[in-house]
Design an enzyme around this catalytic site. Structure first.
Site, PDB file in Angstrom:
ATOM      1  N   ASP A 672      -2.426  -3.448   3.026  1.00 30.89           N
ATOM      2  CA  ASP A 672      -1.750  -2.728   4.103  1.00 30.89           C
ATOM      3  C   ASP A 672      -1.101  -3.709   5.076  1.00 30.89           C
ATOM      4  OD1 ASP A 672      -1.171  -0.226   5.405  1.00 30.89           O
ATOM      5  OD2 ASP A 672      -2.528  -0.918   6.993  1.00 30.89           O
ATOM      6  N   LYS A 676       2.881  -4.452   6.119  1.00 28.63           N
ATOM      7  CA  LYS A 676       3.370  -4.489   7.503  1.00 28.63           C
ATOM      8  C   LYS A 676       4.090  -5.802   7.796  1.00 28.63           C
ATOM      9  CE  LYS A 676      -0.139  -1.376   9.327  1.00 28.63           C
ATOM     10  NZ  LYS A 676      -1.488  -1.281   9.876  1.00 28.63           N
TER      11      LYS A 676
END
Ligand code: ADP
Ligand code: ASP
Ligand code: MG
Length: 810
Positions: A672, A676
């Site tokens: 994740d 980002k």
């Protein structure tokens, strides 16, 4: 003296006739009253005549219903004695009508003359009823004084006759009640003035009798900026010039029948459009140009004609063919075909004309005949026809004083994915007309109404996909803010679609957000293709698709949305972190189409990180380095781990508190954070993909290769090792932080140990922090810090993206 005309809806029921009576009886000066048939009666007569012509005995049922309606009206409006007298004259007319219809039924022919006669009964009946209902009134039969010659009103003869009939008419006379719509021709036959023609009758009388004003009483508060049945935010225009009103009426504004303007305009008699059901509303005044109180509006109104065809005559060059336009228009006029839009290129290689779809076949045939020689000789290549179109006109004399109106119009339509098929602007510059596909009519009217600030509110239409924690919160926040945004920011947010993976509910008028869950449960079953089709099929304007899912198939729809003028706000990270070319392509398509692609919440939830990076770059700065804690989940875990709360328990809590992804391994693996970092770096101007990011896992690989259930079972086996390392860190006054770094094109994510002097050390709870080192911020990086996870701040970030598209200012 005034002339008052009451339309069909104003005389449809006993209640409405009582309103007419009150309005007429309250007048201070002498009035002449023109009435239409009871609402819907003319349509019914058209239908009955057609049934009789087709020898269908059902025409009798139609007649029986008409009889019943008119008799009931007499009885409800009047006392027994008066009703009986009226009933006799009404029944006599109905008997006459029945006799004529029987003739048609038997002969199976319906000549124009007979058809007109049948249609005339509506007004002949209604005028008798209204005369009886209004106190002290007298019937003036229009058949006695409105004269038509060769299909046109004979104004001279009509004027003379009308003045004779109304000689001595004044304050002491009983009120004159006169049927609209009907007249006589030279031969004494009854004729009608065209559908909606009572307005025209009233105007003819106003001119003949030199009235001070013509009042058109109808069922809306006045002439509106657009058809109120299509545009919910249409409003009443206070004043129009004759020219503006003519342009709007000619192009379909049904409120005034187009020929009406001509007689009164000739004598400069003003028209006022008023509402029978709201008589105190000021209505709309139509008159000669005066200083305009609504002059900040470039256009006054929009009108449209549905169901048109465009006929294009293609020629290598029409230049050599003399008088070609004259031949086209004479040929069409000869067949009684009305042309309401003409568009010709300067090179004269083609001429397009707009006609009603019902006339298109005849128009093509007549043009083929007219140019048979040129077609055979090759000078004219073809006469082609395009159906299922609509024509729209924007109207306002102010357009003359403003540059760039056409440019603005085309850009508004283009941004919303609507292409213009043909267009025409008259030399008077008070009208621009254009043709679009019929399916875009409603959307076109809406975007123009909105784009030219005709609406009191700016409207925005949202489709929200994904109703989990973020989507659900977003809907709640919108529901809470809707009214405030409307009042304070003149922004009306309509949620026109809500979808989850298997279902969707769609409503052009906006879904009631207090019951959205029930509406969605009852919505239609959808797969991904069905969702895309439903969204595109809605053809909504100022549309924003809000993606609160984590779905790849939803992210794959964005490009189609952009191509149809729909902006996208994504909490979903898939698209922005996908293959680099796909990301670039999406941004490029959105830019080319003039729509937005916003995904601020893809990193740092509601924190303004992407916006800040964009602002820095747009003002010429260069982002050298990004150092960030971007995982709310991981920060929560490493802030919560303690002697009493083991590692496995922190993961479980992160999940329970809604920070972690449904499968927490997406967080624990660093995947994740990689996504980002990729998104932020791309926005900072670096060409990077997820594979380019070096990741240092802190959990053994086997935890990622098993099922989710096995993962949860195995997780406590890591607790002892974490506790041992934690104790060591504590001794050294250090903490764990999962740090993402971009340093001039090198990308890395890793679990790092941070000493107490570093600004990451005190980062509490699930907070995020980003340090941006740039050419301008080099010794002391710019720092953005705050809540980095949680449904409500993420939803608020999505909401902020949505509002930024609406572009409302304080
Ligand atoms: P009447 O029976 O009074 O003659 P019409 O039905 O002929 O009434 O015309 C009034 C209707 O015209 C309104 O109810 C409205 O729905 C429709 N309309 C279409 N365009 C406009 C517009 N621009 N302004 C007002 N009304 C409009
Ligand atoms: N009754 C006629 C019609 O419906 C005329 C009118 O109402 O103006 O067309
Ligand atoms: Mg009308």
């Amino acid at each position: 003296m005034k002339v008052l005309k009451f339309g069909g809806t104003s005389v449809a029921t006993p209640g409405s006739i009582r309103k007419v009576k009150a309005i007429v009886e309250s007048q201070q000066e002498p009035v002449v009253v023109v009435v239409s048939a009871l609402g819907g009666v003319t349509d019914e007569l058209v239908r009955i005549a057609a049934l009789a012509e087709a020898a269908d005995p059902a025409y009798l049922d139609g007649l029986a219903a008409l009889r019943e309606r008119h008799i009931a009206m007499c009885e409800e409006l009047l006392g027994a004695a008066q009703a009986a007298a009226l009933r006799t004259s009404v029944e006599a007319l109905l008997d006459e009508l029945e006799g004529i219809c029987r003739g048609v039924f038997l002969l199976k022919v319906l000549p124009e003359k007979t058809r007109n006669q049948i249609l005339s009964f509506g007004e002949r009946l209604s005028s008798r009823i209204v005369t009886a209902a209004v106190g002290n009134a007298e019937l003036y039969d229009a058949l006695d004084f409105i004269r038509v010659d060769d299909g046109r009103v004979d104004f001279a003869a009509t004027g003379e006759l009308a003045r004779k009939h109304f000689a001595g008419y004044g304050p002491a006379s009983p009120v004159a009640i006169c049927p609209g719509f009907i007249a006589r021709d030279k031969g004494g036959d009854i004729v009608t003035l065209g559908r909606g023609g009572s307005d025209y009758s009233a105007s003819i009388l106003a001119e003949a009798l030199d009235a001070s004003v013509l009042e058109i009483w109808t069922d809306v508060d006045g002439f509106m900026s657009a058809d109120p049945r299509i545009i919910k935010t249409a409003y009443v225009i206070d004043e129009l010039t004759y020219e503006e009103a003519t342009e709007l009426c000619n192009f379909g504004a049904k409120v005034v029948y187009p020929p009406t303007l001509y007689p009164v305009c000739r004598k400069r008699i003003p028209i006022r459009v008023k509402n029978t059901f709201n008589p105190s509303a000021p209505g709309t005044l139509i008159r000669d140009a005066r200083p305009d109180r609504q002059s900040d509006r470039i256009i006054k109104g929009i009108s449209s004609i549905d169901n048109i065809s465009l006929i294009t005559i293609f020629a290598t060059s029409l230049m050599g063919i003399i008088g070609v336009d004259q031949r086209i228009f004479s040929a069409l006029a000869g067949e009684g075909i009305n042309v309401f839009l003409v568009s010709q290129s300067a090179s004269e290689t083609g001429l397009s004309i707009g006609v009603r779809m019902a006339d298109a076949e005849k128009a093509c045939a007549v043009l083929d005949r007219t140019f048979a020689v040129e077609i055979a000789g090759g000078g004219v290549q073809s006469v082609r026809r395009e159906d299922e179109l609509a024509a729209i006109a924007i109207v306002g004399e102010n357009m003359r004083n403003n540059c760039g109106v056409a440019g603005k119009l085309f850009s508004i339509l283009g941004k919303n994915g609507i292409s213009i098929i043909a267009c025409a602007q008259g030399a008077s510059e008070s009208n621009i007309s254009f043709v679009v596909e019929r399916k875009y009519l409603r959307k076109s009217l809406n975007v123009i109404h909105d784009g030219f600030n005709l609406s009191e509110y700016k409207e925005m239409n949202l489709i929200i996909c994904g109703v989990g924690t973020v989507g659900g919160q977003l809907i709640e926040q919108i529901a809470q803010q809707q009214e405030r945004l409307k009042q304070r920011r003149n922004l009306k947010i309509n949620v026109v679609g809500i979808a989850r993976s298997t279902r969707g509910v769609f409503d052009h008028d906006g879904i009631d957000l207090s019951t959205w869950k029930e509406a969605l449960s009852a919505g239609k079953v959808l797969d991904a293709d069905g969702l895309k089709e439903a969204v595109l099929g809605m053809n909504i304007f100022n549309a924003v698709f809000v993606d609160c899912t984590a779905s790849e198939s939803v992210a794959a729809m964005y490009e189609d949305f952009f191509n149809h003028g729909i902006s996208v706000v994504a909490a979903n990270k898939v698209a922005a972190s996908s293959d680099y070319q796909n990301y670039r392509n999406l941004k490029k398509t959105a830019r080319r189409r003039g729509v937005k692609f916003l995904f601020e919440t893809n990193a740092g939830a509601g924190l303004p990180i992407i916006n800040t990076i964009n602002s820095l770059r747009n003002s010429g700065d260069h982002i050298r380095k990004i150092e960030a804690v971007l995982s709310g989940t991981l920060n929560f875990i490493f802030n919560t781990i303690s002697a009493t709360v083991p590692f496995s328990e922190t993961v479980r809590q992160a999940k329970e508190q809604g920070y972690a992804e449904p499968d927490p391994r997406i967080d624990l693996s660093g995947k994740d954070v990689i996504r980002k970092l990729v998104i932020l770096s791309r926005e900072a101007g670096y060409e990077v993909s997820q594979e380019d990011v070096e990741a240092e896992p802190f959990i053994p690989r086997e935890f990622f290769n098993c099922t989710l259930e096995e993962f949860w079972q195995k997780l406590p086996s890591l607790d002892a090792d974490f506790e041992e390392r934690r104790l060591e860190l504590e001794k050294e006054h250090m903490r764990w932080r999962f740090v993402a770094t971009m340093d001039e094109g090198k990308f890395n994510v890793a679990l790092r140990t941070i000493d107490e002097h570093h600004c990451f050390y005190n980062l509490e709870g699930s907070n995020n922090i980003v340090l941006l080192t740039t050419d301008r911020y080099h010794d002391h990086p710019m720092q953005i810090q705050g809540y980095g996870a949680g449904a409500s701040v993420t939803a608020a970030g999505v909401f902020a993206d949505i509002i930024s598209i609406a572009n409302v200012s304080n």
